[in-house]
Design a protein around this motif. Structure first.
Motif, PDB file in Angstrom:
ATOM      1  N   ASP A  78      65.237 -11.955 -71.253  1.00 37.79           N
ATOM      2  CA  ASP A  78      64.978 -12.283 -72.650  1.00 37.79           C
ATOM      3  C   ASP A  78      66.256 -12.027 -73.439  1.00 37.79           C
ATOM      4  O   ASP A  78      66.516 -10.915 -73.900  1.00 37.79           O
ATOM      5  CB  ASP A  78      63.822 -11.439 -73.199  1.00 37.79           C
ATOM      6  N   ASN A  79      67.052 -13.072 -73.609  1.00 33.00           N
ATOM      7  CA  ASN A  79      68.344 -12.900 -74.267  1.00 33.00           C
ATOM      8  C   ASN A  79      68.242 -12.780 -75.782  1.00 33.00           C
ATOM      9  O   ASN A  79      69.258 -12.617 -76.467  1.00 33.00           O
ATOM     10  CB  ASN A  79      69.272 -14.047 -73.877  1.00 33.00           C
ATOM     11  N   ALA A  80      67.013 -12.850 -76.301  1.00 29.12           N
ATOM     12  CA  ALA A  80      66.811 -12.572 -77.720  1.00 29.12           C
ATOM     13  C   ALA A  80      66.815 -11.067 -77.984  1.00 29.12           C
ATOM     14  O   ALA A  80      66.988 -10.630 -79.131  1.00 29.12           O
ATOM     15  CB  ALA A  80      65.495 -13.186 -78.195  1.00 29.12           C
TER      16      ALA A  80
END
Length: 419
Positions: A78-80
């Protein structure tokens, strides 16, 4: 095998970490086996270039902010999510060793390598950070760019700092090509872990491998100028002299005396001294020196300062010289995040490494990062507690074990932090 189980079995490649340490020691290497890699010099640029190449080869994206702080990012599921970060610094003292600072950067690199080689993907992105100008040996004070990141200093004041030769920080940052567009401090992080050599004798004396760092003692730095009067050494009678060096000698002794009076934890140091005109047959007319005082208790640091000012003013009066004292750095004591400290402690226990809780005497970038993100540090022993010295030395196995604790703590943080 599940990601979580696989992650718990991960280990760093200690041999590769050691090779990295020895390879990077060539950038600014000295004949005595140490390193002279001052901030924003060509040697600093060379080791930065090496770091960028190496991280890029591991599939990382490397960026740098307006203060030249470097971020090597490995994507997560989850690169957020803001990244879990590790790091330290690549610059050294004028006569520095191979491990101070860079162990934290290369230990973080070894974590990235372990994740890359295993194919393990974390929830958060994982980053390694190189903070610009941790040492403060060329541009004062130390930790300036992690300080900008944490809002302690402004970007403008740091860019306009000058070294002793009058060279401007911002100009040198441009010269080496590492001034980025992202404003310093706008890079979000979830947590920060810093691996470092102890730079003291406690772990070695107690035969412990891991120091679980709970905080950093308070420190203050001062620049002192003593002004007397230049005079001929042969024709000026002793009672008529205004000798700035004689007065300064008494002041330097006073620094040591005040620190000893507040022992055993307090320390006081005069590490830089300039005598003018510095001629063998001239009574010195001006002396510049620095003072560094520290203690885990901020109240003790304040008391030391008050006592020092009184003693120095009395010495100046007795020697008929003028005195100017300027405080250039005030770093209150830091207490690290209890959850992150607990992750380091759990990691050391799970690996079966001998460990103890410890307070850091030296300052570190982690002290400023702790103001904006949950933070902890990991110490490993250094021979005879020696650091800021070309003879600085650590054991390869200790470097590997410290990096394994770093890896395990990062994986714990990856599961614990939701943002």
């Amino acid at each position: 095998m599940s990601q979580s189980v696989k992650g718990s079995n991960l280990r760093v490649d200690g041999n590769a970490l050691w090779v990295d340490l020895m390879e990077t020691a060539q950038y600014g290497g000295t004949p005595k086996g140490g390193i002279r890699r001052l901030t924003l010099t060509d040697e600093d640029r060379q080791v930065r270039d090496w770091f960028v190449r190496t991280c890029t080869d591991l599939g990382c994206e490397v960026s740098f902010d307006s203060m030249g702080n470097l971020f090597a990012r490995r994507p997560g599921l989850d690169n957020a999510l803001p990244p879990i970060t590790m790091g330290s610094h690549l610059d050294t003292q004028p006569t520095g060793g191979k491990f101070d600072g860079i162990l934290g950067v290369l230990g973080g690199l070894s974590v990235l390598r372990a994740l890359h080689n295993s194919g393990y993907t974390t929830r958060h992105p994982i980053e390694v950070i190189n903070w610009t100008n941790e040492e403060g040996s060329r541009f004062s004070p130390p930790m300036m760019c992690s300080g900008v990141f944490a809002g302690i200093f402004t970007e403008a004041e740091v860019l306009d700092k000058r070294d002793r030769a009058g060279i401007r920080f911002g100009d040198e940052l441009d010269t080496i090509g590492y001034r980025g567009r992202e404003p310093c401090g706008q890079h979000p992080i979830s947590a920060y872990f810093e691996l470092h050599i102890e730079q003291g004798p406690i772990l070695e004396a107690e035969d412990k491998t891991i120091g679980i760092v709970t905080g950093i003692q308070g420190a203050r730095w001062y620049e002192v100028t003593v002004r007397g009067k230049d005079a001929h050494a042969g024709s000026t009678p002793m009672p008529l002299r205004h000798d700035a060096l004689v007065a300064s000698a008494g002041m330097i002794v006073a620094v040591s005396e005040v620190a000893k009076a507040h022992g055993p934890s307090a320390v006081g140091t005069v590490g830089l001294l300039e005598n003018r005109p510095n001629s063998s047959n001239v009574v010195p007319g001006e002396v510049f020196f620095t003072i560094d005082i520290r203690d885990p208790d901020d109240a003790v640091v304040l008391q030391m300062e008050q006592e020092l000012r009184g003693k120095l003013e009395k010495i100046a009066q007795d020697n008929s010289v003028e005195l100017d004292i300027v405080q250039i750095w005030d770093a209150p004591a830091v207490h690290f995040d209890t959850a992150c400290v607990g992750m380091v402690e759990e990691a050391a226990t799970e690996h079966g490494y001998s460990a103890r809780r410890i307070v850091s005497g030296p300052g570190h970038d982690a002290g400023y990062v702790a103001k904006v993100a949950p933070t902890a540090m990991i110490f490993v022993p250094c021979k005879d507690g020696l650091s800021h010295n070309e003879e600085e030395s650590i054991l390869q196995q200790d470097a590997e074990m410290g990096a394994n604790v770093l890896l395990a703590a990062v994986l714990k943080a990856d599961q614990a932090f939701d943002q």
